[in-house]
Design a protein around this motif. Structure first.
Motif, mmCIF file in Angstrom:
data_model
loop_
_atom_site.group_PDB
_atom_site.id
_atom_site.type_symbol
_atom_site.label_atom_id
_atom_site.label_comp_id
_atom_site.label_asym_id
_atom_site.label_seq_id
_atom_site.Cartn_x
_atom_site.Cartn_y
_atom_site.Cartn_z
ATOM 1 N N ARG A 104 -29.768 15.834 2.717
ATOM 2 C CA ARG A 104 -28.566 15.245 2.813
ATOM 3 C C ARG A 104 -28.309 14.444 4.290
ATOM 4 N N GLU A 105 -29.176 14.885 5.252
ATOM 5 C CA GLU A 105 -29.170 14.069 6.443
ATOM 6 C C GLU A 105 -29.489 12.585 6.370
ATOM 7 N N GLN A 106 -30.248 12.293 5.298
ATOM 8 C CA GLN A 106 -30.733 11.011 5.293
ATOM 9 C C GLN A 106 -30.146 9.910 4.273
ATOM 10 N N ILE A 107 -29.019 10.393 3.761
ATOM 11 C CA ILE A 107 -28.153 9.790 2.501
ATOM 12 C C ILE A 107 -27.939 8.237 3.297
ATOM 13 N N LEU A 108 -27.477 8.276 4.308
ATOM 14 C CA LEU A 108 -26.815 6.973 4.901
ATOM 15 C C LEU A 108 -27.981 6.078 5.137
ATOM 16 N N ALA A 109 -29.151 6.579 5.746
ATOM 17 C CA ALA A 109 -30.211 5.570 6.052
ATOM 18 C C ALA A 109 -30.674 5.296 4.571
ATOM 19 N N ARG A 110 -30.611 5.838 3.500
ATOM 20 C CA ARG A 110 -31.088 5.226 2.161
ATOM 21 C C ARG A 110 -30.149 4.087 1.802
ATOM 22 N N VAL A 111 -28.929 4.511 2.156
ATOM 23 C CA VAL A 111 -27.707 3.125 2.017
ATOM 24 C C VAL A 111 -28.172 2.181 2.399
ATOM 25 N N LEU A 112 -28.167 2.063 3.816
ATOM 26 C CA LEU A 112 -28.505 1.074 4.761
ATOM 27 C C LEU A 112 -29.628 0.174 4.534
ATOM 28 N N ARG A 113 -30.613 1.087 4.302
ATOM 29 C CA ARG A 113 -31.932 0.379 3.795
ATOM 30 C C ARG A 113 -31.664 -0.935 2.988
ATOM 31 N N LYS A 114 -30.902 -0.775 1.971
ATOM 32 C CA LYS A 114 -30.670 -1.578 0.878
ATOM 33 C C LYS A 114 -30.347 -2.993 1.356
ATOM 34 N N LEU A 145 -21.893 14.257 8.830
ATOM 35 C CA LEU A 145 -21.755 12.794 8.983
ATOM 36 C C LEU A 145 -22.243 12.020 10.263
ATOM 37 N N THR A 146 -21.905 12.668 11.397
ATOM 38 C CA THR A 146 -22.707 12.208 12.507
ATOM 39 C C THR A 146 -24.019 12.225 12.427
ATOM 40 N N VAL A 147 -24.517 13.421 12.197
ATOM 41 C CA VAL A 147 -26.154 13.371 12.050
ATOM 42 C C VAL A 147 -26.693 12.613 11.046
ATOM 43 N N ASN A 148 -25.745 12.227 9.964
ATOM 44 C CA ASN A 148 -26.337 11.223 9.058
ATOM 45 C C ASN A 148 -26.470 9.875 9.788
ATOM 46 N N ALA A 149 -25.457 9.421 10.626
ATOM 47 C CA ALA A 149 -25.466 8.293 11.403
ATOM 48 C C ALA A 149 -26.725 8.229 12.265
ATOM 49 N N LEU A 150 -26.966 9.311 12.943
ATOM 50 C CA LEU A 150 -27.855 9.462 14.087
ATOM 51 C C LEU A 150 -29.190 9.153 13.269
ATOM 52 N N THR A 163 -27.349 16.904 21.124
ATOM 53 C CA THR A 163 -27.595 16.653 19.648
ATOM 54 C C THR A 163 -28.480 15.421 19.347
ATOM 55 N N ILE A 164 -28.371 14.332 20.165
ATOM 56 C CA ILE A 164 -29.156 13.194 19.890
ATOM 57 C C ILE A 164 -30.594 13.684 20.194
ATOM 58 N N ASP A 165 -31.061 14.670 21.025
ATOM 59 C CA ASP A 165 -32.355 15.017 21.368
ATOM 60 C C ASP A 165 -32.940 15.922 19.987
ATOM 61 N N LYS A 166 -31.922 16.719 19.603
ATOM 62 C CA LYS A 166 -32.410 17.594 18.428
ATOM 63 C C LYS A 166 -32.831 16.691 17.174
ATOM 64 N N VAL A 167 -31.890 15.638 16.970
ATOM 65 C CA VAL A 167 -31.896 14.729 15.952
ATOM 66 C C VAL A 167 -33.369 13.800 15.885
ATOM 67 N N LYS A 168 -33.620 13.575 17.186
ATOM 68 C CA LYS A 168 -34.857 12.751 17.563
ATOM 69 C C LYS A 168 -35.871 13.474 17.310
ATOM 70 N N ASP A 169 -35.937 14.915 17.668
ATOM 71 C CA ASP A 169 -36.947 15.680 17.422
ATOM 72 C C ASP A 169 -37.374 15.957 16.119
ATOM 73 N N ARG A 170 -36.203 16.240 15.441
ATOM 74 C CA ARG A 170 -36.622 16.831 14.144
ATOM 75 C C ARG A 170 -36.141 15.926 12.654
ATOM 76 N N LEU A 171 -35.461 14.624 12.960
ATOM 77 C CA LEU A 171 -35.286 14.003 11.997
ATOM 78 C C LEU A 171 -35.612 12.425 12.081
ATOM 79 N N ASN A 172 -35.430 11.896 13.455
ATOM 80 C CA ASN A 172 -35.517 10.577 13.553
ATOM 81 C C ASN A 172 -36.285 10.320 14.944
ATOM 82 N N PRO A 173 -37.642 10.229 14.908
ATOM 83 C CA PRO A 173 -38.203 9.945 16.105
ATOM 84 C C PRO A 173 -37.980 8.716 16.785
#
Length: 296
Positions: free
Chosen positions: A144-154, A173-178, A204-214
């Protein structure tokens, strides 16, 4: 004493030596960028701060319009249920396809939700209050954290910059954006209580970088609502520069009534009052981002 300082300042100006800006660093003249020969893929920038009223939406509108004025193709994403970005750009957010429909999969093609604005090269995907239900509906979705990324990829290949105006929270929502973003821009009001929350946001940015978006990085911190007449503003800006160093943009956005006036008109300030110092400041921010390599 005053006459001596004024004379010294005049002499410095005559010698064309650098004069310190509000951040205490030598003032830099950022050049007007060259025209792009081709567009895309987009670099995605999330504008985040969990504190409201710090200038996120104003920055999203004004920075997006400034980059568009310099020939960059810009897509603005209204990712706040209040829909302020949509209103500020004068587009309809009701009874139209919006970012909520794309997040839920009600519509599959982002082109069906993109609207043009009064500013050439600047498009928007709007939002309205329906988006507030997204976190509830998406809680059981896989990835669910990657839904926006899939939308914007298009659509990312069609734009040079995608700017996401986040809601004032650190929720899903903010995690999706990050997770979708390449960089984060933090607008920070020059006020003590705004400063206190930045550490939590950076965590929060560091956590997203570490776990979801290097690939995620902090593009910079933008001082907003700065009033050089007050000691408080100057002290807060000084503290921010001491803490974050070169991550603080040299560009500083002053406090002015022109921003709400432009919002009421549904027009970016660079169109509403193109010669106003606030419009010039956002043009400088756009140039600074380009010089820093955060935008092509």
């Amino acid at each position: 004493m005053t006459a001596t300082r004024d004379t010294a300042a005049d002499e410095l100006a005559g010698l064309d030596l650098p004069v310190n800006g509000p951040t205490g660093r030598p003032r830099t003249e950022f050049p007007i960028p060259a025209t792009l020969r081709e567009h895309g893929p987009a670099r995605i920038i999330a504008l985040c701060n969990q504190k409201g009223g710090v200038g996120k939406t104003t920055t999203a509108i004004s920075l997006g319009a400034s980059l568009a004025e310099y020939g960059r193709r810009v897509l603005a994403i209204d990712f706040d249920p209040q829909g302020a970005l949509s209103a500020g750009l004068g587009v309809s957010s009701h009874d139209v396809n919006n970012i909520y429909d794309l997040m839920l999969g009600t519509i599959k093609d982002p082109h069906d939700a993109i609207q043009t604005t009064s500013m050439p090269n600047l498009d928007i995907i709007p939002a309205n209050i329906d988006l507030s239900a997204a976190e509830v509906h998406l809680v059981n979705e896989v990835a669910r954290e990657q839904i926006l990324a899939r939308v914007l990829r298009k659509v990312s290949d069609e734009y040079d910059v995608i700017i996401i105006d986040c809601q004032p929270s650190l929720g899903l929502l903010t995690v999706n954006a990050l997770t979708a973003a390449h960089g984060v821009l933090i607008p920070l009001e020059c006020e003590f209580f705004a400063l206190r929350g930045v550490a939590l946001l950076v965590e929060t940015i560091d956590k997203v970088k570490d776990r979801l978006n290097p690939a995620l990085e902090l593009d910079g911190i933008l001082a907003t609502m700065y009033d050089s007449r007050t000691l408080h503003s100057r002290e807060v800006l000084e503290r921010v520069v001491e803490t974050f160093g070169d991550k603080v943009f040299e560009t500083v956005i002053g406090r002015t009534v022109k921003f709400p006036d432009a919002s009421v008109a549904g027009t970016p300030i660079i169109q509403f009052a193109p010669e106003h110092p606030a419009a010039q400041a956002y043009r400088q921010l756009a140039r600074e981002l380009i010089v820093r390599g955060a935008v092509a």
